[in-house]
Design a protein around this motif. Sequence first.
Motif, mmCIF file in Angstrom:
data_model
loop_
_atom_site.group_PDB
_atom_site.id
_atom_site.type_symbol
_atom_site.label_atom_id
_atom_site.label_comp_id
_atom_site.label_asym_id
_atom_site.label_seq_id
_atom_site.Cartn_x
_atom_site.Cartn_y
_atom_site.Cartn_z
ATOM 1 N N SER A 248 0.831 -1.208 0.000
ATOM 2 C CA SER A 248 0.000 0.000 0.000
ATOM 3 C C SER A 248 0.868 1.262 0.000
ATOM 4 C CB SER A 248 -0.936 0.014 1.207
ATOM 5 O OG SER A 248 -0.198 0.007 2.414
ATOM 6 N N THR A 249 2.048 1.185 0.646
ATOM 7 C CA THR A 249 2.976 2.329 0.616
ATOM 8 C C THR A 249 3.584 2.475 -0.772
ATOM 9 O OG1 THR A 249 3.497 1.935 2.942
ATOM 10 C CG2 THR A 249 4.998 3.362 1.720
ATOM 11 N N PHE A 284 -6.001 0.189 -0.280
ATOM 12 C CA PHE A 284 -6.330 0.694 1.055
ATOM 13 C C PHE A 284 -6.646 -0.434 2.059
ATOM 14 C CE2 PHE A 284 -8.075 3.714 -2.175
ATOM 15 C CZ PHE A 284 -7.103 4.696 -2.033
ATOM 16 N N ASP A 286 -4.804 -1.373 4.581
ATOM 17 C CA ASP A 286 -4.306 -1.050 5.914
ATOM 18 C C ASP A 286 -4.183 0.464 6.153
ATOM 19 O OD1 ASP A 286 -2.317 -0.520 4.161
ATOM 20 O OD2 ASP A 286 -0.781 -1.739 5.118
ATOM 21 N N ASN A 287 -4.726 1.252 5.249
ATOM 22 C CA ASN A 287 -4.625 2.709 5.438
ATOM 23 C C ASN A 287 -5.893 3.395 4.932
ATOM 24 O OD1 ASN A 287 -3.927 2.094 2.715
ATOM 25 N ND2 ASN A 287 -3.068 4.147 2.490
ATOM 26 N N TRP A 288 -6.292 4.452 5.615
ATOM 27 C CA TRP A 288 -7.493 5.209 5.242
ATOM 28 C C TRP A 288 -7.260 6.722 5.248
ATOM 29 C CZ3 TRP A 288 -6.624 2.211 9.444
ATOM 30 C CH2 TRP A 288 -6.513 2.854 10.693
ATOM 31 N N ASN A 299 -9.158 11.992 4.571
ATOM 32 C CA ASN A 299 -9.571 10.810 5.318
ATOM 33 C C ASN A 299 -10.694 10.132 4.545
ATOM 34 O OD1 ASN A 299 -10.671 8.977 7.238
ATOM 35 N ND2 ASN A 299 -9.796 10.213 8.897
ATOM 36 N N THR A 317 -11.366 -2.490 6.163
ATOM 37 C CA THR A 317 -10.190 -1.705 6.569
ATOM 38 C C THR A 317 -10.439 -1.015 7.911
ATOM 39 O OG1 THR A 317 -9.645 -1.315 4.257
ATOM 40 C CG2 THR A 317 -8.608 0.136 5.866
ATOM 41 N N GLN A 326 -3.085 -3.192 12.610
ATOM 42 C CA GLN A 326 -2.148 -2.286 11.934
ATOM 43 C C GLN A 326 -1.414 -1.399 12.946
ATOM 44 O OE1 GLN A 326 -1.623 -2.960 8.909
ATOM 45 N NE2 GLN A 326 -3.443 -4.264 8.685
ATOM 46 N N TYR A 330 2.683 -1.426 13.636
ATOM 47 C CA TYR A 330 3.574 -0.273 13.432
ATOM 48 C C TYR A 330 4.178 0.209 14.746
ATOM 49 C CZ TYR A 330 2.262 -0.099 8.548
ATOM 50 O OH TYR A 330 2.091 -0.414 7.222
ATOM 51 N N TRP A 375 2.884 5.718 8.024
ATOM 52 C CA TRP A 375 1.585 5.284 8.544
ATOM 53 C C TRP A 375 1.234 6.042 9.831
ATOM 54 C CZ3 TRP A 375 -1.224 3.311 12.500
ATOM 55 C CH2 TRP A 375 -2.458 2.716 12.175
ATOM 56 N N HIS A 379 -1.894 8.710 10.062
ATOM 57 C CA HIS A 379 -3.073 8.238 10.786
ATOM 58 C C HIS A 379 -3.215 8.842 12.181
ATOM 59 C CE1 HIS A 379 -2.766 5.379 7.478
ATOM 60 N NE2 HIS A 379 -4.076 5.194 7.627
#
Length: 1416
Positions: A248-249, A284, A286-288, A299, A317, A326, A330, A375, A379
């Motif tokens: 995702s990155t 997406f 693992d990320n929003w 967002n 997610t 997640q 991290y 991340w 977030h």
Amino acid sequence: MVDFLADNNLCGQAILRIVSRGNAIIAELLRLSDFIPAVFRLKDKSDQQKYGDIICDFSYFKGADYYEGKLEAKPELQDLDEEFRENNIEILSRFYLAFESVHKYIVDLNRYLDDLQEGVYIQQTLETVLLNGDGKQLLCEALYLYGVILLVIDQKIEGEVRERMLVSYYRYSAARSSTDSNLDDICKLLRSTGYSAQAGAKRPANYPESYFQRVPISGTFISMVIGRLRSDDIYNQVSAYPLPEHRSTALANQAAMLYVCLFFSPSILHTQQAKMREIVDKYFPDNWVISIYMGITVNLVEAWEPYKAAKTALNYTLDSANIREQATRYAASKESLRPQVQQLLKEGFLREELILDNIPKLLNCLRDCNVAIRWLMLHSAESAYDSNNKRLRQIKDQVLNDSKYNPRILFQLLLDTAQFEFSLKEMFKQMLSEKQIKWESYKKEGSERMTELAEVFSGVKPLTRVEKNENLQAWFREISKQIESLNYEDSTAAGRKTVQLIEALVEVQEFHQLESNLQVCQFLADTRKFLHQMIRTINIKEEVLITMQIVGDLSYAWQIIDSFTSIMQESIRVNPSMVTKLRATFLKLASALDLPLLRINQANSADLLSVSQFYSGELVAYVRKVLQIIPESMFTSLAKIIKLQIHDILEVPTRLDKDKLKDYSQLGARYEVAKLTHDISIFTEGILMMKTTLVGIIKVDPKQLLEDGIRKELVKRVAYALHKGLIFSPKAKPSELMPKLKDMGATMDGFYRSFEYIQDYVSIYGLKIWQEEVSRIINYNVEQECNSFLRTKIQDWQSVHQSTHIPIPKFPPVDESATFIGRLCREILRITDPKVTCYIDQLNTWYDMRSHHEVTNNRLFSEIQNTLGTFGLNGLDRLLCFMIVKELQNFLTILQKTILKDKAVVDVFKTVLAAVNPVKGIVANASKLYASAVAKSQKIWGAYLESIMKVGQMQILRQQIANELNYSCKFDSKHLAAALENLNKSLLADIEAHYQDPTLPYPKEDNTLLYEITAYLEAAGIHNPLNKIYITTKRLPYFPIINFLFVVAQLPKLQYNKNQGMSCKKATDPVDWPPLVLGMLTLLKQFHSRYTQQFLALIGQFIRSVMEQCTSQKIPDMPSDVVGALMFLEDYVKYTKLSRKVVEAHVPSFIFDEFRTILRSRLPLPLAANANLKSSLSSKTHLQLSMSLKAVDGILSSLKSCQTDIGTGMDIVTDVAMDLAEAQDEEMNPGIKEMEAMILECAKLDREINYFVDIVQQTTAEVTSQQPEAMFSLFARVKEQFAERTAQLSDADLHNHQKVAAFKESIKNSFQQANQESAEDMEELDEDIAVSQSQVNFTCPLTQVDMVNPMKNKKCNHHYDEKAILSLIKTKHSQKKKCRCPVVGCGNTDVIESDLIRDQILRRRIQNQRRQANKT
């Protein structure tokens, strides 16, 4: 096939130019968003009331005629509208060009797509372009950038503001009449969407899809772009992130593009659940929270809320378990990575061998760090969560809790990662640059080892003890040739061959059993080592740097990094050397510039410099903001130092008793000063440790950064001090002006002293910075204050005094003034208001009419000079100029729109004009005519008088300022003052000569000399404010007669007194004479000189006519009105410095003779009424008494200072005469005679000053105990007594003067001394005088050190130091005892001051002895 981005590929170049322009448009919009004129927001009620009728939104287009008609109905609105246009048309044009470029962008993109469809580009279609790697990227970027442009516009420039600016531009520009203008299309595209960037604002329906669809775009194109973004890795980023959890990155940039492009096809977001599920799973999982462009964060929870399919797809997610997984992942990653990175950063750990052996491990560590930081930063960002949204608050809280979020730890990881990344990149770049050289070096070493080994097996090399082996000799020679033949350019083949050679060397060692010979084994091991090094070196590839660049991207933090500013600053405050680590972070942030600049650079666009400067400038501004903590901390320490120096630490006297030494040591306070000074130097060292760095395209010099930071902090503090310190209460009695100026002066002196103190420890030109910044602050505030008088305002971005890096703060106004300089000026005008004060010209002082107390005097301007410097006085003078201009303009408006429109009043003027013609004649029945005219026009004179008096008051203030500036210039910069005066005279002489003879030279129109010299002359006070032309005027009917009647109308309110001049009769009807005269003079100066001539002729006719009437009626005394008129003429000549012939042409000499007789008379005028006389005595005489004595004391004090200077001069004359006497032993030397005459002249002047001071003190003491009327004769009494005393001064008195007697004695002794010296010593007399035949002890019997100013006792001939003996005499007399000669054994028991004379010969001998001692 031709490369898609090749210069000759028209299809590729066309889309590249479009994408390049898109990036430039976004930069321009971001830049302009900081320059939106606040007035277009209409937030303040004052703005709404003032500009509500001239600033319209798009409702204007529905009824343009109605709005324009409204403006035309009100002239004041038309005037305001025109002023508004002049002030804003430039910035409106800039905004319009940006808006127009947005519309042109989408039009050009659509045209490009049409051209592709129609086959304009040979062998190119939409499908073929999308198959090409570069083409696919550019088409996706083109659509994405258009979406970003629209979002940026809506976020940075509110819809209502856009509409108002577009309407204003339409009204004020040529677009209104232009037929080819596309303003309608631009308005349709950029009309308000209803969106607001304010927190908690409700999102409009169908936003932003309806906004994105205002200009139709090909559905096929949109569908194909979204398809490519969904399925392909268009930038091949996954190769830089091989681990699946980093996917995702890796696709973050592509995900941002897809997010924007989906709004062009909202049906996918609404209904196509399968596609949305696919998108979310890929991009997406693992990320929003995503960054869509240069740190603009979104967002998805909030953004996709209205879309069913998107919202459903995102549910997994946002599942609580997934968020926890997640966040904890991290958090664990962060904890494990910190010690790893810190270990890598230890001094000496990162070595070349380590890097070459562990490239994959190091890159993995770098990836893990950057992914974790990305991340956590995104977030946990405050800007990503709306505090009014409950669900968002819950998600944020869970993230913070599960990740154990600590901003300091995250910042430390970012700092360490940036430092590690920077070090790794620098080392890798160096290795890459040295790669070939090292490879060749290793190859050479390996080949030489094999050659040497071959020689060893030849059996001829001594001392090797190795048997001859021709096979091995040949084999090693062959290996040497093989190594030598390796080709650097063919790295793959060279690598394979090198591996084979290493294996061969291992095998030969084992096969031939060579282990027994250590020397041979060592040679083989060295060769293998060199070959291994060659393999490692050949593997140093640029791809590693590219991977590091991709992995290290920090563009997502372009905005959210600001949330860590306070942590950065606190770290710097605790440890200033932290700046060096921050440097790496700033450079990492600078990599974000690659994103917008890549396409602009590829297109060779002219926008490259502008866009680079903008983003680099933004980053440098952020660097300055972070590092500003250093100047702030320095100033905090400085304030404490100054406080300690002023209030706590005592100044050590030149002489100090040892028992008092402890009192003055003050070790605690001095230690505190030393500690604070050390802190300042540590802060300075911290910022200077940061090397000169290229941030984007801007070179950041740490020394310049420090200086700019110090300037910024100084500006902030001084501006705030001036704002707060110069606020006055209009009701305060007495005025707060002088106390506040003194306090402000002390504050400014504190700043000044702090800069004097700081410059040695910080290595800056402190006082230069002080002068430049204080002048900038004052000039800027003057400029802002003057804006209220200008139609075309000077905006901040136009001001030469305002700066982006070192901004001068603006404060909300506290009264009608915009700045402190306006408040100061208005307070001075308030306390010197001619309605309540009267100005005495001779004393430069204002007095209150009722209380008769002094209000202020010219010391006020000295105080302003001390507080604000020359710039402050200059600014005040400039502001007064603007006020005079406005007052004169208002006056002319009153004259034209009120007086000349009044038929009855104009009839009076006509009647008078008819009666006075011809002006050289006599008016019949003058008194009746003038009185009637004044009475009939009485109603107009009130406003007229007020304007004239205001102008006169301001002219007096300008004169005072010019005097103070001129005095200051001559005192501080006498050479500058002399140069300016001479240059001015020369220029005027040249101009005058040119007008007499046009062939002579004259400054041309394009020569700025006259303009520039005027600025210098005004700054130095070398100008006369009364000669200035303030406004341009046209011909006005009845102007001389109006002014004449006005003056005649004021004369009955005034009376003449010998000691006071013209003064008002009644305090209830105040008219102050000097402002009246100067105001009238200034007004006349603005018009053609013939008006002045006519006015003076009318005054002269008035005097002649009234005097003629008095003669015919046998009235013996001159009427008071005539005296007033004559005084007006006298003062007019005095102030304008014109020839007396100007007024004598209109008034016969016998009238002036009689007038002068009245002026010399001691009594008030016979015709002044007795009742008025009593009133005058009770007011003005008390006033005169109260005003005089303070001024007298000041003058006497100055005279006493002069006496000291005279004494010093007499000592110098004595020294010169003694030089002459020693050089030439002729008693009748004419030079010595001249010196004697000079010293007698000084003695006479000294005696006269003594007499004058005694007489003045005695007389004033008598006057204070008598009636106020005694004040009138003060001057005459002093003059008379002084004449009597000076007449009694004889030559004998002068010869008995102490310094004259000392002069004669010194000359006599000098001749004696000269005659004693031998002829051969005459040339070196001055050096050898200390070694005279009659030795005298140079030591003072009191101080036991060499005397400085020896004094000889005439009675006992003993010598003492002047200061010591006078102090002893004074002490003994205070104890009522006689002073005994301090020389042991002396019988003189009564030493008195009159017995002591200065011994100049001995003083010179002492000085010569010192000089001789210094030489040896």
